[in-house]
Scaffold this active site. Structure first.
Site, PDB file in Angstrom:
ATOM      1  N   THR A 298       0.047   5.358  -1.699  1.00  0.00           N
ATOM      2  CA  THR A 298      -0.355   6.706  -0.876  1.00  0.00           C
ATOM      3  C   THR A 298      -0.362   7.891  -1.265  1.00  0.00           C
ATOM      4  OG1 THR A 298       1.479   6.385   0.776  1.00  0.00           O
ATOM      5  CG2 THR A 298      -0.511   5.244   1.426  1.00  0.00           C
TER       6      THR A 298
ATOM      7  N   PHE B 136      -5.456   0.848   3.695  1.00  0.00           N
ATOM      8  CA  PHE B 136      -6.914   0.513   4.342  1.00  0.00           C
ATOM      9  C   PHE B 136      -6.507  -0.068   5.651  1.00  0.00           C
ATOM     10  CE2 PHE B 136      -8.158   0.539  -0.234  1.00  0.00           C
ATOM     11  CZ  PHE B 136      -8.919   1.579  -0.142  1.00  0.00           C
TER      12      PHE B 136
ATOM     13  N   SER C  23       5.652  -2.161   1.749  1.00  0.00           N
ATOM     14  CA  SER C  23       4.610  -3.347   2.502  1.00  0.00           C
ATOM     15  C   SER C  23       5.120  -3.670   3.910  1.00  0.00           C
ATOM     16  CB  SER C  23       4.734  -4.516   1.771  1.00  0.00           C
ATOM     17  OG  SER C  23       4.505  -5.681   2.633  1.00  0.00           O
TER      18      SER C  23
ATOM     19  N   HIS D  71      -3.481 -10.167  -4.259  1.00  0.00           N
ATOM     20  CA  HIS D  71      -4.830  -9.910  -3.804  1.00  0.00           C
ATOM     21  C   HIS D  71      -5.736  -9.464  -4.898  1.00  0.00           C
ATOM     22  CE1 HIS D  71      -2.647  -8.709   0.366  1.00  0.00           C
ATOM     23  NE2 HIS D  71      -2.523 -10.249   0.160  1.00  0.00           N
TER      24      HIS D  71
ATOM     25  N   ALA E 120       0.827  -1.264   0.138  1.00  0.00           N
ATOM     26  CA  ALA E 120       0.086   0.200  -0.097  1.00  0.00           C
ATOM     27  C   ALA E 120       0.836   1.383   0.019  1.00  0.00           C
ATOM     28  CB  ALA E 120      -0.829   0.163   1.149  1.00  0.00           C
TER      29      ALA E 120
END
Ligand code: ZN
Length: 254
Positions: free
Chosen positions: A33, A40, A200, A126, A29
Protein backbone atom coordinates in the site's frame (compact mmCIF):
# COMPACT_ATOMS: atom_id res chain seq x y z
CA UNK A 1 2.85 -10.63 22.75
CA UNK A 2 1.61 -7.44 21.07
CA UNK A 3 4.43 -4.92 20.62
CA UNK A 4 3.37 -1.79 22.54
CA UNK A 5 5.12 0.63 20.17
CA UNK A 6 7.37 0.89 17.13
CA UNK A 7 10.64 0.57 19.06
CA UNK A 8 9.45 -2.55 20.85
CA UNK A 9 8.28 -3.95 17.52
CA UNK A 10 11.66 -3.44 15.85
CA UNK A 11 13.52 -4.81 18.88
CA UNK A 12 11.28 -7.87 19.07
CA UNK A 13 11.61 -8.59 15.38
CA UNK A 14 15.39 -8.08 15.48
CA UNK A 15 15.67 -10.61 18.30
CA UNK A 16 13.52 -13.20 16.52
CA UNK A 17 15.48 -12.82 13.27
CA UNK A 18 18.84 -13.08 15.05
CA UNK A 19 17.73 -16.28 16.74
CA UNK A 20 16.62 -17.87 13.46
CA UNK A 21 18.39 -19.84 10.77
CA UNK A 22 15.70 -19.62 8.12
CA UNK A 23 13.18 -16.79 7.96
CA UNK A 24 10.22 -17.12 5.63
CA UNK A 25 8.28 -13.92 4.95
CA UNK A 26 4.66 -14.28 3.83
CA UNK A 27 3.27 -11.08 2.36
CA UNK A 28 -0.14 -9.65 1.56
CA UNK A 29 -1.56 -6.40 0.23
CA UNK A 30 -0.46 -4.37 3.27
CA UNK A 31 3.20 -4.42 2.22
CA UNK A 32 2.38 -2.74 -1.10
CA UNK A 33 0.00 0.00 0.00
CA UNK A 34 2.88 2.43 0.61
CA UNK A 35 3.84 1.83 -3.03
CA UNK A 36 0.49 3.26 -4.08
CA UNK A 37 -1.17 -0.08 -4.79
CA UNK A 38 -4.51 -0.21 -2.97
CA UNK A 39 -5.74 -3.25 -1.08
CA UNK A 40 -8.52 -4.28 -3.44
CA UNK A 41 -10.27 -6.36 -0.82
CA UNK A 42 -10.34 -3.74 1.90
CA UNK A 43 -13.51 -1.77 2.69
CA UNK A 44 -13.75 0.95 0.05
CA UNK A 45 -11.36 -0.99 -2.20
CA UNK A 46 -12.01 -1.44 -5.91
CA UNK A 47 -13.59 -4.85 -5.44
CA UNK A 48 -16.29 -3.49 -3.19
CA UNK A 49 -17.37 -1.15 -6.02
CA UNK A 50 -16.68 -3.32 -9.06
CA UNK A 51 -17.20 -7.09 -9.03
CA UNK A 52 -14.10 -9.02 -10.11
CA UNK A 53 -14.57 -11.17 -13.21
CA UNK A 54 -14.70 -14.85 -12.18
CA UNK A 55 -12.70 -17.37 -14.18
CA UNK A 56 -15.71 -19.14 -15.71
CA UNK A 57 -17.11 -15.82 -16.98
CA UNK A 58 -13.73 -15.01 -18.55
CA UNK A 59 -13.76 -18.36 -20.35
CA UNK A 60 -17.39 -18.12 -21.41
CA UNK A 61 -17.52 -14.72 -23.04
CA UNK A 62 -15.49 -12.71 -25.52
CA UNK A 63 -16.98 -9.52 -24.06
CA UNK A 64 -15.85 -10.50 -20.56
CA UNK A 65 -12.31 -11.16 -21.81
CA UNK A 66 -12.29 -7.73 -23.44
CA UNK A 67 -13.63 -6.18 -20.24
CA UNK A 68 -10.96 -7.94 -18.16
CA UNK A 69 -8.26 -6.50 -20.40
CA UNK A 70 -9.80 -3.00 -20.41
CA UNK A 71 -9.68 -3.02 -16.60
CA UNK A 72 -6.13 -4.35 -16.59
CA UNK A 73 -4.90 -1.59 -18.91
CA UNK A 74 -6.66 1.04 -16.77
CA UNK A 75 -4.84 -0.37 -13.72
CA UNK A 76 -1.56 -0.26 -15.61
CA UNK A 77 -2.04 3.45 -16.26
CA UNK A 78 -2.69 4.00 -12.55
CA UNK A 79 -0.27 1.62 -10.78
CA UNK A 80 2.08 0.38 -13.51
CA UNK A 81 4.94 2.58 -12.29
CA UNK A 82 4.83 1.33 -8.68
CA UNK A 83 8.25 0.75 -7.11
CA UNK A 84 9.19 -1.53 -4.20
CA UNK A 85 8.58 -0.06 -0.75
CA UNK A 86 10.59 -0.25 2.46
CA UNK A 87 9.08 -3.62 3.34
CA UNK A 88 10.07 -5.15 0.00
CA UNK A 89 13.59 -3.73 0.28
CA UNK A 90 14.02 -5.05 3.82
CA UNK A 91 12.96 -8.55 2.78
CA UNK A 92 15.30 -8.39 -0.22
CA UNK A 93 18.10 -7.53 2.23
CA UNK A 94 17.32 -10.61 4.35
CA UNK A 95 17.26 -12.67 1.18
CA UNK A 96 20.62 -11.35 -0.03
CA UNK A 97 22.12 -11.97 3.41
CA UNK A 98 21.11 -15.63 3.12
CA UNK A 99 18.70 -15.28 6.02
CA UNK A 100 15.52 -15.78 3.97
CA UNK A 101 15.55 -18.50 1.26
CA UNK A 102 12.51 -17.02 -0.47
CA UNK A 103 9.29 -15.08 -0.08
CA UNK A 104 5.73 -16.40 -0.19
CA UNK A 105 3.26 -13.79 -1.40
CA UNK A 106 -0.43 -13.32 -2.02
CA UNK A 107 0.41 -10.24 -4.08
CA UNK A 108 0.41 -10.15 -7.86
CA UNK A 109 2.39 -6.93 -8.29
CA UNK A 110 5.89 -8.33 -8.97
CA UNK A 111 7.42 -5.95 -6.38
CA UNK A 112 9.44 -8.65 -4.57
CA UNK A 113 11.18 -9.48 -7.85
CA UNK A 114 11.64 -5.75 -8.53
CA UNK A 115 13.32 -5.36 -5.13
CA UNK A 116 15.93 -8.00 -5.99
CA UNK A 117 14.53 -11.38 -4.96
CA UNK A 118 15.15 -13.85 -7.81
CA UNK A 119 11.89 -14.81 -9.55
CA UNK A 120 12.42 -18.49 -8.75
CA UNK A 121 12.51 -17.60 -5.05
CA UNK A 122 9.23 -15.69 -5.04
CA UNK A 123 6.34 -18.08 -4.48
CA UNK A 124 3.22 -16.41 -5.89
CA UNK A 125 0.03 -17.98 -4.55
CA UNK A 126 -2.21 -15.75 -6.66
CA UNK A 127 0.01 -15.43 -9.72
CA UNK A 128 1.42 -12.30 -11.33
CA UNK A 129 -0.41 -9.51 -13.14
CA UNK A 130 2.60 -7.93 -14.84
CA UNK A 131 2.59 -10.38 -17.74
CA UNK A 132 0.15 -12.74 -19.44
CA UNK A 133 0.07 -16.40 -20.40
CA UNK A 134 -1.96 -18.60 -22.73
CA UNK A 135 -4.42 -20.69 -20.73
CA UNK A 136 -3.84 -23.67 -23.04
CA UNK A 137 -0.14 -23.81 -23.87
CA UNK A 138 1.29 -21.47 -21.18
CA UNK A 139 3.15 -19.35 -23.72
CA UNK A 140 4.15 -16.04 -22.12
CA UNK A 141 2.99 -12.72 -23.55
CA UNK A 142 4.01 -9.24 -22.45
CA UNK A 143 1.35 -6.74 -21.46
CA UNK A 144 2.51 -4.13 -23.97
CA UNK A 145 2.08 -6.62 -26.81
CA UNK A 146 -1.41 -7.61 -25.68
CA UNK A 147 -2.39 -3.95 -25.45
CA UNK A 148 -1.10 -3.16 -28.90
CA UNK A 149 -3.08 -6.08 -30.38
CA UNK A 150 -6.14 -5.13 -28.34
CA UNK A 151 -6.14 -1.54 -29.54
CA UNK A 152 -5.31 -2.52 -33.10
CA UNK A 153 -8.32 -4.89 -33.12
CA UNK A 154 -10.63 -2.16 -31.83
CA UNK A 155 -10.97 -3.53 -28.29
CA UNK A 156 -10.91 -7.25 -28.93
CA UNK A 157 -8.61 -9.42 -26.81
CA UNK A 158 -6.00 -11.31 -28.87
CA UNK A 159 -5.79 -15.12 -28.71
CA UNK A 160 -2.64 -17.22 -28.58
CA UNK A 161 -1.20 -18.58 -31.84
CA UNK A 162 -2.39 -22.01 -30.55
CA UNK A 163 -5.94 -20.65 -30.35
CA UNK A 164 -6.03 -20.51 -26.54
CA UNK A 165 -7.15 -17.49 -24.54
CA UNK A 166 -4.51 -15.10 -23.25
CA UNK A 167 -5.01 -13.95 -19.64
CA UNK A 168 -2.89 -12.13 -17.07
CA UNK A 169 -0.84 -14.70 -15.17
CA UNK A 170 -3.03 -14.24 -12.08
CA UNK A 171 -5.28 -16.70 -10.30
CA UNK A 172 -8.83 -15.44 -10.75
CA UNK A 173 -11.76 -16.17 -8.50
CA UNK A 174 -12.91 -19.67 -9.34
CA UNK A 175 -9.58 -20.66 -10.87
CA UNK A 176 -7.63 -23.57 -9.31
CA UNK A 177 -4.81 -22.69 -6.92
CA UNK A 178 -1.40 -23.14 -8.58
CA UNK A 179 -0.20 -26.57 -7.40
CA UNK A 180 3.53 -25.99 -7.80
CA UNK A 181 3.40 -22.71 -5.88
CA UNK A 182 1.32 -24.28 -3.10
CA UNK A 183 3.83 -27.12 -2.81
CA UNK A 184 6.83 -24.77 -2.70
CA UNK A 185 5.11 -22.58 -0.12
CA UNK A 186 4.56 -25.65 2.03
CA UNK A 187 8.21 -26.71 1.67
CA UNK A 188 9.46 -23.27 2.68
CA UNK A 189 7.01 -23.13 5.58
CA UNK A 190 8.08 -26.51 6.93
CA UNK A 191 11.79 -25.72 6.58
CA UNK A 192 11.74 -22.35 8.38
CA UNK A 193 12.21 -21.62 12.06
CA UNK A 194 10.68 -18.14 11.81
CA UNK A 195 7.57 -17.37 9.79
CA UNK A 196 6.76 -13.67 9.39
CA UNK A 197 3.34 -12.75 8.07
CA UNK A 198 3.34 -9.20 6.75
CA UNK A 199 0.33 -7.17 5.64
CA UNK A 200 -2.03 -10.08 5.26
CA UNK A 201 -5.34 -10.32 7.07
CA UNK A 202 -4.85 -14.13 6.88
CA UNK A 203 -8.47 -14.76 5.95
CA UNK A 204 -8.06 -16.19 2.45
CA UNK A 205 -7.72 -19.96 2.58
CA UNK A 206 -5.80 -22.08 1.80
CA UNK A 207 -3.07 -19.42 1.96
CA UNK A 208 -4.00 -18.56 5.54
CA UNK A 209 -3.08 -22.09 6.58
CA UNK A 210 0.65 -21.46 6.28
CA UNK A 211 1.23 -19.55 9.55
CA UNK A 212 -0.57 -22.30 11.40
CA UNK A 213 1.46 -24.96 9.59
CA UNK A 214 4.71 -23.20 10.54
CA UNK A 215 3.68 -22.85 14.16
CA UNK A 216 2.59 -26.48 14.47
CA UNK A 217 5.93 -27.50 12.97
CA UNK A 218 7.81 -25.73 15.75
CA UNK A 219 8.69 -22.46 14.01
CA UNK A 220 8.12 -19.14 15.67
CA UNK A 221 5.51 -16.81 14.25
CA UNK A 222 5.51 -13.03 13.90
CA UNK A 223 2.48 -11.20 12.51
CA UNK A 224 2.81 -7.65 11.24
CA UNK A 225 -0.55 -6.26 10.19
CA UNK A 226 -2.54 -3.09 10.77
CA UNK A 227 -5.57 -5.01 11.98
CA UNK A 228 -5.87 -8.01 14.31
CA UNK A 229 -5.87 -11.47 12.71
CA UNK A 230 -7.32 -14.70 13.97
CA UNK A 231 -3.79 -16.07 14.48
CA UNK A 232 -2.58 -13.32 16.83
CA UNK A 233 -3.20 -15.56 19.86
CA UNK A 234 -0.66 -18.16 18.72
CA UNK A 235 1.95 -15.66 17.47
CA UNK A 236 5.23 -15.05 19.32
CA UNK A 237 5.13 -11.41 18.25
CA UNK A 238 2.24 -9.29 17.00
CA UNK A 239 2.96 -5.88 15.47
CA UNK A 240 0.21 -3.43 14.51
CA UNK A 241 2.52 -0.57 13.51
CA UNK A 242 3.09 0.77 10.00
CA UNK A 243 4.79 -1.98 7.94
CA UNK A 244 7.29 0.26 6.16
CA UNK A 245 8.38 1.84 9.45
CA UNK A 246 8.78 -1.52 11.18
CA UNK A 247 10.84 -3.05 8.38
CA UNK A 248 12.92 -0.02 7.34
CA UNK A 249 15.66 -0.76 9.94
CA UNK A 250 16.24 -4.11 8.21
CA UNK A 251 17.17 -2.55 4.89
CA UNK A 252 20.87 -3.18 4.36
CA UNK A 253 23.05 -0.89 2.30
CA UNK A 254 24.06 -2.71 -0.88
ZN1 ZN B 1 -1.29 -21.08 -26.54
Amino acid sequence: MIAPDLNAAVAGLTRLIEQSESVVPFTGAGISTECGIPDFRSPGGIWTKMQPIPFDAFLASKDMRAEAWRRRFAMEDEFGGAQPGRGHRALASLYRAGKAPGVITQNIDNLHQASGVAAEHVVELHGNTTYATCLDCAERYELAWVREQFEHAGGRAPDCRCGGYIKTATISFGQAMPEAAMRRAEELTLACDLFVSIGSSLVVWPAAGFPLMAKRNGARLAIINRDPTEFDDIADLVVREDIGSVLAPFIAAT
